[in-house]
Design a protein around this motif. Structure first.
Motif, mmCIF file in Angstrom:
data_model
loop_
_atom_site.group_PDB
_atom_site.id
_atom_site.type_symbol
_atom_site.label_atom_id
_atom_site.label_comp_id
_atom_site.label_asym_id
_atom_site.label_seq_id
_atom_site.Cartn_x
_atom_site.Cartn_y
_atom_site.Cartn_z
ATOM 1 N N UNK A 135 0.833 -1.197 0.000
ATOM 2 C CA UNK A 135 0.000 0.000 0.000
ATOM 3 C C UNK A 135 0.874 1.256 0.000
ATOM 4 N N UNK A 136 0.375 2.298 -0.649
ATOM 5 C CA UNK A 136 1.118 3.561 -0.710
ATOM 6 C C UNK A 136 1.168 4.191 0.676
ATOM 7 N N UNK A 137 2.299 4.802 1.025
ATOM 8 C CA UNK A 137 2.382 5.460 2.336
ATOM 9 C C UNK A 137 1.453 6.664 2.389
ATOM 10 N N UNK A 138 0.998 6.979 3.584
ATOM 11 C CA UNK A 138 0.129 8.135 3.783
ATOM 12 C C UNK A 138 0.968 9.392 3.717
ATOM 13 N N UNK A 139 0.532 10.350 2.916
ATOM 14 C CA UNK A 139 1.254 11.631 2.836
ATOM 15 C C UNK A 139 0.679 12.580 3.867
ATOM 16 N N UNK A 140 1.514 13.029 4.781
ATOM 17 C CA UNK A 140 1.051 13.980 5.778
ATOM 18 C C UNK A 140 1.720 15.336 5.609
#
Length: 80
Positions: free
Chosen positions: A66-71
């Protein structure tokens, strides 16, 4: 394999189906099969570039793909 005939399909629905099939590189018949398969069996459709890339490399990975969450915003978008 079974054959299914659908009568009295709205022209608008047929046109949307035609456009979806073209967008996904499928015939209208294959697009309907894909929609029915997804509706009845669940899961994600097996078309689209990202889906095909994920399918190709998922077997090679031992972890989660899964793609990492962009914060944070990308650097060029940051406002100083």
């Amino acid at each position: 394999m079974a054959t299914l005939t659908i009568r009295n399909l709205d022209d608008e629905v047929k046109e949307l189906l035609r456009l979806a099939a073209a967008r996904n590189g499928h015939s209208m018949e294959e697009e309907v099969r894909s929609i029915l398969r997804q509706a009845m069996l669940g899961g994600t459709p097996n078309y689209g570039l990202a889906s095909r890339i994920h399918q190709r490399f998922a077997a090679l990975s031992e972890g989660d793909l899964r793609a990492p969450v962009r914060d944070q915003l990308p650097r060029q978008w940051e406002i100083e």
